[in-house]
Write a protein that holds these residues in place. Structure first.
Motif, mmCIF file in Angstrom:
data_model
loop_
_atom_site.group_PDB
_atom_site.id
_atom_site.type_symbol
_atom_site.label_atom_id
_atom_site.label_comp_id
_atom_site.label_asym_id
_atom_site.label_seq_id
_atom_site.Cartn_x
_atom_site.Cartn_y
_atom_site.Cartn_z
ATOM 1 N N GLU A 193 1.974 1.675 -3.591
ATOM 2 C CA GLU A 193 0.851 2.181 -4.377
ATOM 3 C C GLU A 193 0.609 3.660 -4.097
ATOM 4 N N LEU A 194 0.814 4.075 -2.847
ATOM 5 C CA LEU A 194 0.648 5.485 -2.524
ATOM 6 C C LEU A 194 1.664 6.342 -3.275
ATOM 7 N N HIS B 189 0.821 -1.210 0.000
ATOM 8 C CA HIS B 189 0.000 0.000 0.000
ATOM 9 C C HIS B 189 0.856 1.262 0.000
ATOM 10 N N ARG C 75 2.982 5.629 -6.111
ATOM 11 C CA ARG C 75 2.548 5.646 -7.501
ATOM 12 C C ARG C 75 1.398 6.611 -7.718
ATOM 13 N N SER C 76 0.493 6.679 -6.737
ATOM 14 C CA SER C 76 -0.622 7.620 -6.869
ATOM 15 C C SER C 76 -0.156 9.064 -6.868
ATOM 16 N N TYR C 77 0.994 9.320 -6.263
ATOM 17 C CA TYR C 77 1.579 10.660 -6.281
ATOM 18 C C TYR C 77 2.403 10.913 -7.546
ATOM 19 N N SER C 78 2.423 9.933 -8.456
ATOM 20 C CA SER C 78 3.220 10.021 -9.691
ATOM 21 C C SER C 78 4.709 10.178 -9.382
#
Length: 320
Positions: free
Chosen positions: A214-215, A211, A217-220
Motif C-alpha cells: 500500500e505504501l 502495508h 501504491r501511495s507513492y504512485s
C-alpha cells in the motif's frame, strides 16, 4: 497550566549513545562465520575418512547380511580401497600408454567441462524460474494454469527425458547456430534447476506485507518499480535456499545427462569410463567420484558467496 507546560518543555531527544547499534538490529554474517563453516566442513571430512578406515579395519570382506539381504558393503580392498591409496592414485598415470597424464589432470579437465555445462544450465534454469515466478505473481490466472505443470514436470525421470532432448535438438536449427551435445546436457540441467527457483520466487515475491504494498501504491509506483524496489529484495531470503537446491540439481542433472546421452569430456562420462577398470584398479573409480563431489562443493560455495553478498537483504537472524 501554561507555566507547567513551559517548565516541562519539549521531550528531550534520545542520545545517540542510547540508540541500539546496527549490529543489535541486524546481525551480520561475515568472514568469521564462513571460516567456522569451513572448519566444521574440514572436520567432517576427517571424520568420514576415519569412519571409512575404521570400517575397513573391523568390517567383513564379505559384507554384512540380514536375512540374506546385504546391508553393509564389503570391506575388501577391491570394494573399499584405503583413503591413502585413492589419494595416491591421483598422481599416477591415467593409463599405461606412454606419455599418459596423471589421473588428477583428467579428473580436473572433466570437472571443468561439467562445471561450465552445469553453470550454463543453472543460469538458464534461474532465468526461466524467475520469469515464471514473476508471471505467476503478477497474474493469478497464470499461477492456476502454470503451477500444476511446473510441479508435474519434475515427475519425469531424466532417463526418459535425455533421449528426447537429444533427438529434438538434433533437428533444431536456429539461424547459423549449430546445436552441440553439451547444449542438450545444459538444457537437462536447466530442466531440474528451474523448479525450485520458480517456487521460491513465487513465495518471495508474495512475501511483502500488505502495508508495504500500500505504501508503494501511495507513492504512485508502477508495477515494475514495486517489483524492483520491494518484491525482489523481499524475495532474497526465499531465493537463496532455492538457488542452493537449483545448483545441486543442475550438477546432478549435468552428470546424469552426460551418462545418459554419452556426452564425452565431463565427469559423468569419466565415472563410466573408470568404472570399467573397477576390478583391476578400484582406487581409480573413486577418483572420479571425488571429482564429482568437489564439483558439487564448488557450485555450493558460489551460492554461499552470493548469499554473503546479499546478506543486507536478509532478515535478522537470516532466513536462508
Amino acid at each position: 497550566m501554561t507555566g507547567a507546560i513551559g517548565e516541562l518543555g519539549p521531550a528531550a531527544p534520545v542520545p545517540a549513545a542510547e540508540a541500539p547499534p546496527p549490529a543489535a538490529v541486524r546481525p551480520t554474517r561475515g568472514w568469521g562465520a564462513g571460516a567456522r563453516r569451513a572448519g566444521w566442513f574440514a572436520a567432517s571430512v576427517v571424520l568420514v575418512c576415519a569412519l571409512w578406515e575404521a570400517y575397513k579395519l573391523v568390517g567383513s570382506p564379505d559384507g554384512g547380511s540380514v536375512f540374506g539381504v546385504r546391508v553393509l558393503p564389503r570391506a575388501d580392498d577391491s570394494s573399499m580401497p584405503h583413503v591413502g591409496e585413492v589419494l595416491r592414485r591421483f598422481g599416477r598415470p591415467e593409463s599405461s600408454a606412454a606419455g599418459s597424464d596423471p589421473v588428477l589432470v583428467g579428473v580436473l579437465e572433466a570437472v571443468w567441462f561439467t562445471f561450465r555445462v552445469a553453470m550454463a544450465g543453472l543460469l538458464l534454469g534461474v532465468l526461466v524460474g524467475l520469469l515464471l515466478g514473476v508471471v505467476m505473481q503478477r497474474f493469478a490466472v497464470a499461477e492456476r494454469g502454470l503451477l500444476p505443470y511446473v510441479v508435474l514436470s519434475q515427475t519425469v525421470p531424466l532417463i526418459a527425458l535425455a533421449p528426447l532432448v537429444v533427438g529434438w535438438a538434433g533437428r533444431l536449427h536456429i539461424g547459423e547456430l549449430t546445436w552441440r551435445p553439451w547444449m542438450s546436457v545444459a538444457v537437462i540441467a536447466a530442466y531440474l534447476a528451474f523448479f525450485p527457483v520458480a517456487v521460491g520466487a513465487l513465495r518471495g515475491l508474495r512475501s511483502p506485507p500488505e502495508h508495504a504494498v500500500e505504501l508503494m501504491r501511495s507513492y504512485s509506483a508502477s508495477w515494475w518499480q514495486a517489483l524492483l524496489r520491494l518484491r525482489l529484495p523481499a524475495a532474497v531470503p526465499y531465493l537463496i535456499p532455492a538457488l542452493r537446491l537449483a545448483a545441486a540439481s543442475a550438477v546432478v542433472g549435468a552428470i546424469v545427462a552426460e551418462i545418459s546421452t554419452g556426452t564425452r569430456g565431463g565427469i559423468g562420462r569419466l565415472v563410466i569410463e573408470y568404472s570399467r577398470e573397477a576390478t583391476s584398479d578400484p582406487a581409480k573409480v573413486y577418483t572420479a567420484f571425488l571429482g564429482a563431489a568437489v564439483l558439487g562443493l564448488v557450485v555450493a560455495g558460489l551460492v554461499a558467496l552470493l548469499d554473503l553478498a546479499l546478506s543486507r537483504f536478509q532478515p535478522a537472524g537470516g532466513r536462508a
